[in-house]
Design a protein around this motif. Structure first.
Motif, short mmCIF file in Angstrom:
data_model
loop_
_atom_site.label_atom_id
_atom_site.label_comp_id
_atom_site.label_asym_id
_atom_site.label_seq_id
_atom_site.Cartn_x
_atom_site.Cartn_y
_atom_site.Cartn_z
N PRO A 189 0.81 -1.23 0.00
CA PRO A 189 0.00 0.00 0.00
C PRO A 189 0.84 1.27 0.00
O PRO A 189 0.53 2.23 -0.69
CB PRO A 189 -0.83 -0.11 1.29
CG PRO A 189 -0.87 -1.56 1.61
CD PRO A 189 0.45 -2.11 1.10
N ILE A 190 1.91 1.27 0.77
CA ILE A 190 2.73 2.48 0.80
C ILE A 190 3.55 2.59 -0.48
O ILE A 190 3.79 3.68 -0.97
CB ILE A 190 3.63 2.53 2.06
CG1 ILE A 190 4.13 3.95 2.31
CG2 ILE A 190 4.77 1.60 1.99
CD1 ILE A 190 3.09 4.92 2.73
N PRO B 216 14.56 4.19 2.65
CA PRO B 216 14.06 4.70 3.93
C PRO B 216 15.09 5.59 4.62
O PRO B 216 16.29 5.33 4.57
CB PRO B 216 13.80 3.44 4.75
CG PRO B 216 13.65 2.35 3.76
CD PRO B 216 14.52 2.73 2.59
N GLU B 217 14.59 6.65 5.22
CA GLU B 217 15.35 7.60 6.01
C GLU B 217 16.28 8.49 5.19
O GLU B 217 17.01 9.30 5.74
CB GLU B 217 16.07 6.91 7.17
CG GLU B 217 15.09 6.24 8.11
CD GLU B 217 15.71 5.57 9.31
OE1 GLU B 217 16.90 5.84 9.61
OE2 GLU B 217 15.01 4.78 9.97
N ASP B 218 16.26 8.36 3.85
CA ASP B 218 16.92 9.34 2.97
C ASP B 218 15.95 10.50 2.78
O ASP B 218 14.77 10.39 3.12
CB ASP B 218 17.24 8.73 1.61
CG ASP B 218 18.58 8.01 1.60
OD1 ASP B 218 19.27 7.99 2.64
OD2 ASP B 218 18.93 7.45 0.54
N THR C 100 10.91 12.56 3.50
CA THR C 100 11.56 11.32 3.88
C THR C 100 10.49 10.29 4.23
O THR C 100 9.32 10.66 4.39
CB THR C 100 12.53 11.50 5.08
OG1 THR C 100 13.27 10.30 5.29
CG2 THR C 100 11.80 11.91 6.34
N TRP C 101 10.86 9.04 4.34
CA TRP C 101 9.93 8.01 4.80
C TRP C 101 10.69 6.95 5.57
O TRP C 101 11.90 6.79 5.41
CB TRP C 101 9.11 7.41 3.66
CG TRP C 101 9.90 6.66 2.62
CD1 TRP C 101 10.48 7.19 1.50
CD2 TRP C 101 10.22 5.28 2.60
NE1 TRP C 101 11.12 6.21 0.79
CE2 TRP C 101 10.97 5.02 1.44
CE3 TRP C 101 9.92 4.21 3.44
CZ2 TRP C 101 11.44 3.75 1.11
CZ3 TRP C 101 10.38 2.94 3.12
CH2 TRP C 101 11.13 2.74 1.96
N SER C 102 9.95 6.27 6.43
CA SER C 102 10.54 5.19 7.23
C SER C 102 9.40 4.31 7.75
O SER C 102 8.23 4.58 7.46
CB SER C 102 11.34 5.76 8.40
OG SER C 102 10.48 6.42 9.31
N ASP C 103 9.75 3.30 8.52
CA ASP C 103 8.70 2.44 9.08
C ASP C 103 8.11 3.03 10.36
O ASP C 103 7.24 2.45 10.97
CB ASP C 103 9.22 1.02 9.31
CG ASP C 103 10.34 0.95 10.32
OD1 ASP C 103 10.84 2.01 10.74
OD2 ASP C 103 10.73 -0.17 10.69
N ARG C 104 8.58 4.20 10.74
CA ARG C 104 8.05 4.90 11.91
C ARG C 104 8.12 6.40 11.64
O ARG C 104 8.87 6.85 10.80
CB ARG C 104 8.84 4.54 13.16
CG ARG C 104 10.32 4.88 13.01
CD ARG C 104 11.15 4.46 14.20
NE ARG C 104 12.56 4.47 13.93
CZ ARG C 104 13.30 5.53 13.61
NH1 ARG C 104 12.75 6.70 13.50
NH2 ARG C 104 14.59 5.42 13.40
N GLY C 105 7.36 7.16 12.34
CA GLY C 105 7.43 8.61 12.20
C GLY C 105 8.57 9.15 13.04
O GLY C 105 8.39 9.48 14.20
N GLY D 65 -0.04 1.64 5.75
CA GLY D 65 0.57 0.35 6.03
C GLY D 65 1.57 0.49 7.17
O GLY D 65 1.26 1.07 8.20
N SER D 66 2.75 0.00 6.96
CA SER D 66 3.77 0.06 8.01
C SER D 66 4.80 1.16 7.76
O SER D 66 5.85 1.16 8.38
CB SER D 66 4.49 -1.30 8.10
OG SER D 66 5.18 -1.53 6.90
N ALA D 67 4.50 2.09 6.87
CA ALA D 67 5.44 3.17 6.58
C ALA D 67 4.81 4.53 6.86
O ALA D 67 3.60 4.69 6.81
CB ALA D 67 5.89 3.10 5.12
#
Length: 159
Positions: A6-7, A45-47, A72-77, A107-109
């Motif tokens: 989904p993400i 992630p995290e870039d 940016t994006w990651s599996d957590r905020g 989802g998880s991102a």
């Protein structure tokens, strides 16, 4: 880090490559509004990536506004509790660049964005810089050559 479909669909809906941005210059046939944009996504992630947008309202010879966005994006905020930014433009502090934070979860991102509306003079100043560096809550980075080139493309298209 987990990355779910989904993400992925959310991030790649605009046919962007994971390593590059996409330049568009379009006029909406229904409204007559024109937009020029450099849309970039972080490669992992995290870039961070840096996008530039210009919108012309119908019958207006100059853009209605310009906007720049650090994303940016990651599996957590990672910046939910701390989302202030600091900027250096060619080594000099730039207090003008105060960005507004927002985030979207899917989802998880978590996609985190820092937006700033700028006028043409400041966009020209940024685009003429050799190096733009940023700090988000102690994490440092710099705007990529590709994203700097994209900002210049938006400026060239909106002369």
């Amino acid at each position: 880090m987990r990355f779910h479909a989904p993400i992925a669909a959310l991030f790649f809906a605009n046919s962007l490559s994971a390593n590059a941005g996409l330049f568009k210059d379009e006029t909406d046939r229904f409204t007559g509004n024109r937009s020029a944009s450099w849309d970039a996504l972080p490669s992992k992630p995290e870039d961070f990536s840096f996008s530039t947008y210009a919108l012309y309202l119908k019958d207006s010879p100059a853009p209605g506004y310009y906007r720049v966005q650090l994303m940016t994006w990651s599996d957590r905020g990672q910046f939910r509790d701390c989302h202030h930014t600091n900027w250096l433009v060619d080594g000099a502090r730039d207090p003008y660049l105060e960005f507004e934070y927002s985030s979207v979860s899917a989802g998880s991102a978590v996609m985190e964005r820092f937006d700033k509306r700028v006028d043409r003079a400041n966009l020209e100043r940024l685009a003429s810089a050799k190096l733009i560096e940023f700090q988000v809550c102690g994490i440092e980075g710099k705007i990529s050559e590709s994203d700097m080139g994209g900002m210049r493309k938006v400026l060239d298209a909106t002369k």
